[in-house]
Design an enzyme around this catalytic site. Structure first.
Site: not given
Length: 209
Positions: A27, A113, A152
């Site tokens: 990310d 995601k 994350c």
């Protein structure tokens, strides 16, 4: 260049890349950089060390996987839908793009995601098919860095360990949100306690193998 004899840490041969290794970059998107919709302090500083790792894996012909939040505009994690966060990483938006300067090899795998309104996902493994991808590539050991340490990255590392992958946390290529001071350090400790091994190319920061 032989993958089995390439030291990941340039001044130490104690940890070498080998077949079955993969890099997972979590990310590293514009909205998570300083000034972004959900900016992480110092988040942009993960890009240079990650590029060094990416180059090593790419040179060795080893898999490089990028996860990304890829939210619809009405995602359940957004405050207007009762979630904890401001709108961020909306699919196709500038904020959802990878960080400027982040090297994304042509052969890299991109895993999106939390791409439906009703499902959130911190972990790159949650509802994405990442585990099946890694198994199909013959991966056994994962090197994980990116944003953010306490969300994350933490979730991805813990799920990787639970799935049976040997997992290395790239300690010089993560940054934390730290909603509560110390969240990032606590997340690092939790990951280590679960079996993640810390590594830093920069010997001056982070734990070393």
């Amino acid at each position: 260049m032989s993958a089995s004899h390439t030291a990941l840490q340039p001044d130490s041969a104690s940890l070498a890349l080998q077949p079955g290794d993969a890099l997972v970059v979590v990310d590293v998107q514009r909205d998570f950089l300083p000034g972004g919709a959900l900016g992480v302090a110092g988040g942009d500083r993960v890009v240079p060390p990650l590029n060094r790792y990416i180059a090593r894996f790419d040179e060795c012909g080893l898999p490089v996987i990028f996860t990304r939040d890829w939210h619809p505009p009405d995602h359940c994690s957004f405050r207007q839908a009762g979630g904890p966060w401001p709108p961020h990483c909306i699919a196709g938006s500038t904020g959802a793009a990878f960080a400027p300067g982040l090297d994304v090899p042509a052969a890299a795998h991109i895993v999106s995601k939390a791409a439906t309104p009703e499902a959130d996902a911190y972990s790159g493994f949650q509802g994405t098919g990442l585990e099946a991808l890694l198994r199909g590539l013959g991966c056994r050991r994962l090197f994980v860095g990116g944003l953010a340490t306490d969300y994350c990255v933490r979730a991805t590392v813990l799920d990787a360990l639970a799935a049976g992958f040997s997992t290395v946390l790239l300690a010089d290529a993560v940054r934390a949100v730290d909603v509560h001071p110390g969240d990032g350090k606590r997340a690092e400790q939790e990951m280590a306690a679960a079996g993640a091994r810390p590594l830093a190319l920069d010997q001056r920061r982070g734990a070393r193998p």
